[in-house]
Scaffold this motif. Structure first.
Motif, PDB file in Angstrom:
ATOM      1  N   ARG A   1      -4.682 -10.669   1.224  1.00 14.74           N
ATOM      2  CA  ARG A   1      -6.220 -10.716   1.704  1.00 14.74           C
ATOM      3  C   ARG A   1      -6.135 -10.409   3.207  1.00 14.74           C
ATOM      4  O   ARG A   1      -6.939  -9.650   3.833  1.00 14.74           O
ATOM      5  CB  ARG A   1      -6.651 -12.142   1.221  1.00 14.74           C
ATOM      6  N   ASP A   2      -5.264 -11.011   3.817  1.00 20.30           N
ATOM      7  CA  ASP A   2      -5.165 -11.005   5.296  1.00 20.30           C
ATOM      8  C   ASP A   2      -3.908 -10.306   5.790  1.00 20.30           C
ATOM      9  O   ASP A   2      -3.617 -10.632   7.058  1.00 20.30           O
ATOM     10  CB  ASP A   2      -5.590 -12.101   6.125  1.00 20.30           C
ATOM     11  N   SER A   3      -3.009  -9.782   5.120  1.00 23.22           N
ATOM     12  CA  SER A   3      -1.693  -9.285   5.298  1.00 23.22           C
ATOM     13  C   SER A   3      -1.865  -8.112   6.043  1.00 23.22           C
ATOM     14  O   SER A   3      -2.729  -7.303   5.858  1.00 23.22           O
ATOM     15  CB  SER A   3      -0.811  -9.334   4.397  1.00 23.22           C
ATOM     16  N   CYS A   4      -1.105  -7.908   7.028  1.00 23.91           N
ATOM     17  CA  CYS A   4      -0.913  -6.485   7.770  1.00 23.91           C
ATOM     18  C   CYS A   4       0.420  -5.564   7.127  1.00 23.91           C
ATOM     19  O   CYS A   4       0.454  -4.917   7.846  1.00 23.91           O
ATOM     20  CB  CYS A   4      -0.593  -6.683   9.443  1.00 23.91           C
TER      21      CYS A   4
ATOM     22  N   ARG B   1      -5.824  -6.256   5.014  1.00 26.34           N
ATOM     23  CA  ARG B   1      -7.199  -7.115   5.446  1.00 26.34           C
ATOM     24  C   ARG B   1      -8.169  -6.391   4.425  1.00 26.34           C
ATOM     25  O   ARG B   1      -8.793  -5.292   4.790  1.00 26.34           O
ATOM     26  CB  ARG B   1      -7.416  -7.150   6.764  1.00 26.34           C
ATOM     27  N   SER B   2      -8.972  -7.282   3.643  1.00 28.57           N
ATOM     28  CA  SER B   2     -10.190  -6.865   2.990  1.00 28.57           C
ATOM     29  C   SER B   2     -11.328  -7.567   3.302  1.00 28.57           C
ATOM     30  O   SER B   2     -12.414  -7.056   2.623  1.00 28.57           O
ATOM     31  CB  SER B   2      -9.793  -6.947   1.289  1.00 28.57           C
ATOM     32  N   ARG B   3     -11.312  -8.817   3.719  1.00 23.11           N
ATOM     33  CA  ARG B   3     -12.692  -9.245   4.186  1.00 23.11           C
ATOM     34  C   ARG B   3     -13.522  -8.803   4.802  1.00 23.11           C
ATOM     35  O   ARG B   3     -14.977  -8.648   4.419  1.00 23.11           O
ATOM     36  CB  ARG B   3     -12.336 -10.577   4.604  1.00 23.11           C
TER      37      ARG B   3
ATOM     38  N   GLY C   1      -4.446 -15.965   7.950  1.00 21.03           N
ATOM     39  CA  GLY C   1      -4.098 -14.554   8.842  1.00 21.03           C
ATOM     40  C   GLY C   1      -2.859 -14.462   9.160  1.00 21.03           C
ATOM     41  O   GLY C   1      -1.727 -15.017   9.254  1.00 21.03           O
TER      42      GLY C   1
END
Length: 384
Positions: free
Chosen positions: A299-302, A184-186, A258
């Motif tokens: 971008r939103d992966s764990c 997650r980078s946002r 997400g």
């Protein structure tokens, strides 16, 4: 490295069908490494030069034609290289969707305006407070480097090489955002731009309060303040355009934005024997958008850089026959943390893997010692 990339590209055209993709992906990995080195070189050379030139222009209150051309070239090269690296990096990974040329252009505009606002704010402050500007830059670089180090990146083979790499990336963080870690980078990006906005505003306000009114009129000073604020606002606007409309994984606010890629244990599939840990061949075709439904991407992966996906062993009756292909057995358990150890082992195996791929049309299997059920390892190889 450029000659090596050209050689690999020609080999991907001239070799037999079963070896073309092997040389093609080696060319893509080499191209990604070249883009990374060019990115570091550009920010180590063009970025300080841009700030110096702008500071001289502010002090002299005049712009020479060659000065303006050189500063513009430095600014464009900074924005161009960071967008180019992001595109090449996505093109060199089979687990990522490629970036479109529209997205690359919008990324160039995003970084162009944000870096321009940052450089002008630096130049304004440095034209009045030279010593304090140096202290500010060193402090910001130390904070950014510590932030990157505590994020546990895994780009290099050893711990100290990784720290040196993080120190160089900290220089990039002086001017713009640059994602160096999967996940997650946002939130990290929002924190960075809030800090950047606060610093730009503080530097510009301090210059506006103490600038030399004999060489710069109040009207010109007000114009410079408006240029800094409007340039940063335009950069943030293009950033939202990219993430909301042109991101390869889809809009930022879509329902699939997400979560993890694998929410449930996948069904077992016939394939290699249950006692092996395999890495997928790099010659697999890129997945399409329909096949990637539900996968949010980095971008939103764990999912970490080295993704470990559970896989239940099939029933003994349905076990596929053992295929004859090269196997590299490693008498060590696969680690995720600390990443340096596992990464060091993988990099040392690169020459062996490439030699076996050259001699065999099939990709070798990597078999790790696992304490429990077998696990499939997805990895990204680079030649740096």
């Amino acid at each position: 490295r450029y000659l090596r990339t050209l050689y690999l590209g020609l080999q991907s055209r001239w070799q037999a069908e079963h070896r073309r993709r092997h040389f093609y992906w080696r060319m893509m990995f080499e191209s990604a490494d070249i883009s990374m080195l060019r990115l570091l070189e550009t920010f180590l050379k063009s970025a300080p030069q841009l700030v110096l030139q702008l500071s001289i222009m502010v002090q002299q209150n005049s712009i020479e034609p060659l000065q303006g051309l050189s500063a513009s070239a430095s600014l464009v090269s900074l924005a161009w290289m960071i967008a180019s690296y992001q595109k090449v990096l996505r093109d060199s990974r089979e687990d990522k969707m490629p970036m479109s040329y529209k997205g690359a252009v919008v990324q160039i505009l995003w970084h162009l305006f944000t870096i321009a606002a940052r450089a002008i704010a630096f130049a304004l402050f440095a034209s009045v407070f030279q010593l304090y500007f140096g202290i500010f830059i060193v402090t910001h670089w130390c904070i950014m480097t510590f932030w990157i180090i505590q994020g546990e990146t895994d780009f290099c083979m050893s711990k100290w090489e990784e720290i040196i790499y993080n120190m160089v990336v900290g220089i990039i963080y002086i001017f713009c955002w640059f994602n160096v870690k999967e996940g997650r980078s946002r939130y990290r990006m929002c924190i960075y731009y809030i800090i950047t906005l606060s610093e730009n505003a503080a530097l510009t306000v301090l210059w506006f309060l103490y600038y030399d009114r004999k060489t710069t009129s109040d009207f010109d000073a007000l114009i410079l303040v408006c240029v800094v604020s409007s340039s940063f606002a335009l950069g943030i606007f293009f950033m939202f355009i990219y993430y909301c409309l042109l991101h390869p994984n889809g809009p930022m606010f879509s329902p699939r934005a997400g979560g993890c890629i694998f929410r449930q244990r996948p069904a077992p599939a016939p394939g290699p024997p249950a006692d092996a840990v395999t890495s997928p061949p790099r010659s697999l075709p890129r997945t399409t958008g329909g096949e990637r439904d539900g996968a949010p991407g980095e971008r939103d992966s764990c999912v970490p850089v080295f993704q470990v996906r559970p896989c239940a062993p099939p029933a003994p009756a349905a076990r596929a026959p053992r295929t004859e292909r090269p196997v590299i057995r490693i008498d060590l358990p696969r680690k995720k943390y600390p990443a340096w150890d596992a990464h060091f082992i993988d990099r040392r195996l690169r020459k062996t893997i490439l030699a076996l791929e050259y001699a065999s049309p099939t990709t070798p299997r990597l078999q790790y010692r696992t304490p429990g059920a077998p696990q499939e390892v997805l990895e990204y190889e680079t030649t740096v």
